[in-house]
Design a protein around this motif. Structure first.
Motif, PDB file in Angstrom:
ATOM      1  N   GLY A  87     -12.420 -17.700  -6.577  1.00  0.00           N
ATOM      2  CA  GLY A  87     -11.801 -18.802  -7.309  1.00  0.00           C
ATOM      3  C   GLY A  87     -10.884 -19.625  -6.434  1.00  0.00           C
ATOM      4  N   GLY A  88     -10.156 -20.567  -7.070  1.00  0.00           N
ATOM      5  CA  GLY A  88      -9.177 -21.372  -6.368  1.00  0.00           C
ATOM      6  C   GLY A  88      -9.724 -22.634  -5.740  1.00  0.00           C
ATOM      7  N   PHE A  89     -10.957 -23.013  -6.105  1.00  0.00           N
ATOM      8  CA  PHE A  89     -11.513 -24.242  -5.547  1.00  0.00           C
ATOM      9  C   PHE A  89     -11.037 -25.442  -6.350  1.00  0.00           C
ATOM     10  CE2 PHE A  89     -14.523 -20.947  -4.301  1.00  0.00           C
ATOM     11  CZ  PHE A  89     -14.575 -21.171  -2.935  1.00  0.00           C
ATOM     12  N   GLY A  90     -10.850 -26.580  -5.677  1.00  0.00           N
ATOM     13  CA  GLY A  90     -10.319 -27.758  -6.332  1.00  0.00           C
ATOM     14  C   GLY A  90     -11.366 -28.554  -7.089  1.00  0.00           C
ATOM     15  N   SER A  91     -12.668 -28.279  -6.837  1.00  0.00           N
ATOM     16  CA  SER A  91     -13.721 -29.010  -7.540  1.00  0.00           C
ATOM     17  C   SER A  91     -14.900 -28.086  -7.797  1.00  0.00           C
ATOM     18  CB  SER A  91     -14.179 -30.227  -6.736  1.00  0.00           C
ATOM     19  OG  SER A  91     -14.831 -29.802  -5.549  1.00  0.00           O
ATOM     20  N   LEU A  92     -15.666 -28.453  -8.822  1.00  0.00           N
ATOM     21  CA  LEU A  92     -16.829 -27.636  -9.186  1.00  0.00           C
ATOM     22  C   LEU A  92     -17.875 -27.662  -8.080  1.00  0.00           C
ATOM     23  CD1 LEU A  92     -18.167 -25.973 -11.464  1.00  0.00           C
ATOM     24  CD2 LEU A  92     -19.227 -28.101 -12.250  1.00  0.00           C
ATOM     25  N   SER A  93     -18.086 -28.816  -7.477  1.00  0.00           N
ATOM     26  CA  SER A  93     -19.105 -28.928  -6.436  1.00  0.00           C
ATOM     27  C   SER A  93     -18.741 -28.102  -5.210  1.00  0.00           C
ATOM     28  CB  SER A  93     -19.289 -30.398  -6.040  1.00  0.00           C
ATOM     29  OG  SER A  93     -18.077 -30.937  -5.536  1.00  0.00           O
ATOM     30  N   GLU A  94     -17.438 -28.038  -4.877  1.00  0.00           N
ATOM     31  CA  GLU A  94     -17.008 -27.238  -3.733  1.00  0.00           C
ATOM     32  C   GLU A  94     -17.253 -25.756  -3.993  1.00  0.00           C
ATOM     33  OE1 GLU A  94     -13.064 -26.417  -0.925  1.00  0.00           O
ATOM     34  OE2 GLU A  94     -12.883 -27.518  -2.813  1.00  0.00           O
ATOM     35  N   ALA A  95     -16.912 -25.306  -5.215  1.00  0.00           N
ATOM     36  CA  ALA A  95     -17.135 -23.901  -5.562  1.00  0.00           C
ATOM     37  C   ALA A  95     -18.616 -23.562  -5.518  1.00  0.00           C
ATOM     38  CB  ALA A  95     -16.567 -23.615  -6.957  1.00  0.00           C
ATOM     39  N   ALA A  96     -19.480 -24.461  -6.027  1.00  0.00           N
ATOM     40  CA  ALA A  96     -20.927 -24.228  -6.026  1.00  0.00           C
ATOM     41  C   ALA A  96     -21.460 -24.206  -4.605  1.00  0.00           C
ATOM     42  CB  ALA A  96     -21.637 -25.301  -6.843  1.00  0.00           C
ATOM     43  N   ARG A  97     -20.955 -25.093  -3.733  1.00  0.00           N
ATOM     44  CA  ARG A  97     -21.423 -25.150  -2.361  1.00  0.00           C
ATOM     45  C   ARG A  97     -21.090 -23.871  -1.604  1.00  0.00           C
ATOM     46  NH1 ARG A  97     -19.001 -25.995   2.160  1.00  0.00           N
ATOM     47  NH2 ARG A  97     -17.072 -26.701   1.170  1.00  0.00           N
ATOM     48  N   VAL A  98     -19.855 -23.373  -1.750  1.00  0.00           N
ATOM     49  CA  VAL A  98     -19.455 -22.147  -1.054  1.00  0.00           C
ATOM     50  C   VAL A  98     -20.282 -20.959  -1.563  1.00  0.00           C
ATOM     51  CG1 VAL A  98     -17.560 -20.538  -0.634  1.00  0.00           C
ATOM     52  CG2 VAL A  98     -17.146 -23.006  -0.582  1.00  0.00           C
ATOM     53  N   ALA A  99     -20.529 -20.942  -2.874  1.00  0.00           N
ATOM     54  CA  ALA A  99     -21.342 -19.853  -3.436  1.00  0.00           C
ATOM     55  C   ALA A  99     -22.756 -19.890  -2.875  1.00  0.00           C
ATOM     56  CB  ALA A  99     -21.369 -19.951  -4.958  1.00  0.00           C
ATOM     57  N   ALA A 100     -23.330 -21.093  -2.767  1.00  0.00           N
ATOM     58  CA  ALA A 100     -24.686 -21.224  -2.229  1.00  0.00           C
ATOM     59  C   ALA A 100     -24.738 -20.792  -0.764  1.00  0.00           C
ATOM     60  CB  ALA A 100     -25.168 -22.666  -2.370  1.00  0.00           C
ATOM     61  N   ASP A 101     -23.694 -21.139   0.002  1.00  0.00           N
ATOM     62  CA  ASP A 101     -23.651 -20.723   1.405  1.00  0.00           C
ATOM     63  C   ASP A 101     -23.602 -19.201   1.518  1.00  0.00           C
ATOM     64  OD1 ASP A 101     -23.708 -23.341   2.177  1.00  0.00           O
ATOM     65  OD2 ASP A 101     -21.545 -23.509   2.521  1.00  0.00           O
ATOM     66  N   TRP A 102     -22.824 -18.575   0.650  1.00  0.00           N
ATOM     67  CA  TRP A 102     -22.720 -17.100   0.696  1.00  0.00           C
ATOM     68  C   TRP A 102     -24.071 -16.472   0.350  1.00  0.00           C
ATOM     69  CZ3 TRP A 102     -23.470 -12.595  -1.753  1.00  0.00           C
ATOM     70  CH2 TRP A 102     -22.804 -11.464  -1.293  1.00  0.00           C
ATOM     71  N   LEU A 103     -24.770 -17.044  -0.638  1.00  0.00           N
ATOM     72  CA  LEU A 103     -26.079 -16.504  -1.036  1.00  0.00           C
ATOM     73  C   LEU A 103     -27.073 -16.609   0.111  1.00  0.00           C
ATOM     74  CD1 LEU A 103     -28.025 -16.885  -4.303  1.00  0.00           C
ATOM     75  CD2 LEU A 103     -29.093 -17.674  -2.206  1.00  0.00           C
ATOM     76  N   ASN A 104     -27.136 -17.770   0.743  1.00  0.00           N
ATOM     77  CA  ASN A 104     -28.100 -17.973   1.823  1.00  0.00           C
ATOM     78  C   ASN A 104     -27.843 -17.049   3.004  1.00  0.00           C
ATOM     79  OD1 ASN A 104     -29.458 -19.993   0.447  1.00  0.00           O
ATOM     80  ND2 ASN A 104     -28.133 -21.614   1.252  1.00  0.00           N
ATOM     81  N   GLY A 105     -26.574 -16.668   3.195  1.00  0.00           N
ATOM     82  CA  GLY A 105     -26.248 -15.803   4.317  1.00  0.00           C
ATOM     83  C   GLY A 105     -26.328 -14.326   4.010  1.00  0.00           C
ATOM     84  N   ASN A 106     -26.383 -13.947   2.730  1.00  0.00           N
ATOM     85  CA  ASN A 106     -26.314 -12.528   2.391  1.00  0.00           C
ATOM     86  C   ASN A 106     -27.421 -12.031   1.476  1.00  0.00           C
ATOM     87  OD1 ASN A 106     -23.408 -11.610   3.420  1.00  0.00           O
ATOM     88  ND2 ASN A 106     -23.213 -13.668   2.568  1.00  0.00           N
TER      89      ASN A 106
END
Length: 302
Positions: free
Chosen positions: A272-291
């Motif tokens: 949590g702690g992201f300032g925007s929904l798109s930023e939170a979704a982007r970080v989540a997608a990056d984590w998925l692609n890497g793990n």
């Protein structure tokens, strides 16, 4: 009896006749002996020619050198017609086997160069024509060469099949991962649904309503605040704890949380702690692609 002159003449003639006859007999005998000797020598010479032709034929039948065929044919031509037939038939069989051998050798060479199923089949048919016992060793050499071509082609096909299977598996894996990526983008862009992330969706708190303090004195009533659990507005029940000097205290800054689910639907990562929904979704997608360890994983934000 008294020999007269006449008697002596007759007796002389008789002696001459007897002497001439004896000489003729001797000469005839000598001529006969000479003729027999000549015939014997001629027979011995011819017998040698026959033996030489037979030996040359037997050598040709060993099937070691093609030149032996011509040598045998030349030896046979020196014989009488009646003695040529049997040996000529044997040598002709050798000659034909050499023709078959050259055809087979040429076909095997073509198979070694092209290494295709058709050239291998043609070569095998040609090798199979070598049925005579004299061609056994030559046939074995050709078959050994052809078997190597067959093994090389089999190995090549196995390698191509393995490569095709690997490529198909990779394409299937890419195809399985593609929907997950589409889901991530859709979840990052889809408007809030108001449901919890456990159902694979996300919600966004409604915008804080604007409020203008009343112009007259008295206790000010704060506007309804969104409920933390439902997202609905709840009245403040007349409490003025959020007001100061008739003004509404602004709510805390809104933050968003990114999440990742595995194939079984379990949340394996969130932040949590992201300032925007798109930023939170982007970080989540990056984590998925890497793990992500397999297809079927998904990510989103709320």
């Amino acid at each position: 009896m008294e020999f007269t002159k006449k008697h002596w003449i007759v007796a002389g003639i008789a002696c001459l006749i007897l002497a001439g006859g004896s000489a003729g007999l001797v000469a005839h005998h000598q001529a006969q002996v000479k003729a027999e000797k000549t015939a014997q020598e001629a027979k011995r010479t011819y017998d040698k020619l026959v033996a030489s032709a037979k030996k040359a034929t037997e050598k040709a039948e060993t099937f070691k050198a093609e030149e032996d065929v011509k040598t045998a044919q030349a030896a046979i031509e020196k014989l009488d017609k009646k003695d040529q037939k049997a040996l000529s038939t044997r040598v002709e069989r050798v000659r034909k086997n050499w023709v078959f051998f050259h055809q087979a050798d040429k076909a095997v060479s073509a198979a070694e160069k092209a290494k295709t199923g058709q050239t291998i089949k043609t070569a095998q048919d040609a090798v199979n024509t070598l049925k005579d016992a004299m061609t056994k060793s030559k046939k074995a050499e050709l078959q050994k060469r052809l078997d190597k071509v067959k093994a090389d082609l089999k190995a090549k096909k196995a390698k191509e099949e393995a490569k095709a299977k690997t490529q198909a598996a990779q394409e299937q894996a890419d195809s399985s991962a593609q929907p997950a990526n589409n889901t991530q983008e859709a979840q990052a862009e889809t408007p809030a649904s108001g449901t919890s992330p456990e159902n694979g969706q996300y919600s966004q708190a409604p915008a804080t309503p604007s409020y203008t303090a009343p112009a007259t004195g008295g206790g000010a009533v704060a506007p309804a605040q969104p409920s933390a659990s439902t997202g609905n507005f709840a009245p403040n029940n007349g409490s003025s704890s959020n007001t100061s000097g008739g003004e509404l205290t602004p709510p805390a800054a809104q933050s968003f949380t990114g999440w990742v689910r595995n194939k079984a639907g379990q949340i394996v990562w969130s932040q949590g702690g992201f300032g925007s929904l798109s930023e939170a979704a982007r970080v989540a997608a990056d984590w998925l692609n890497g793990n992500a360890t397999s297809g079927g994983w998904s990510s989103g934000a709320y």
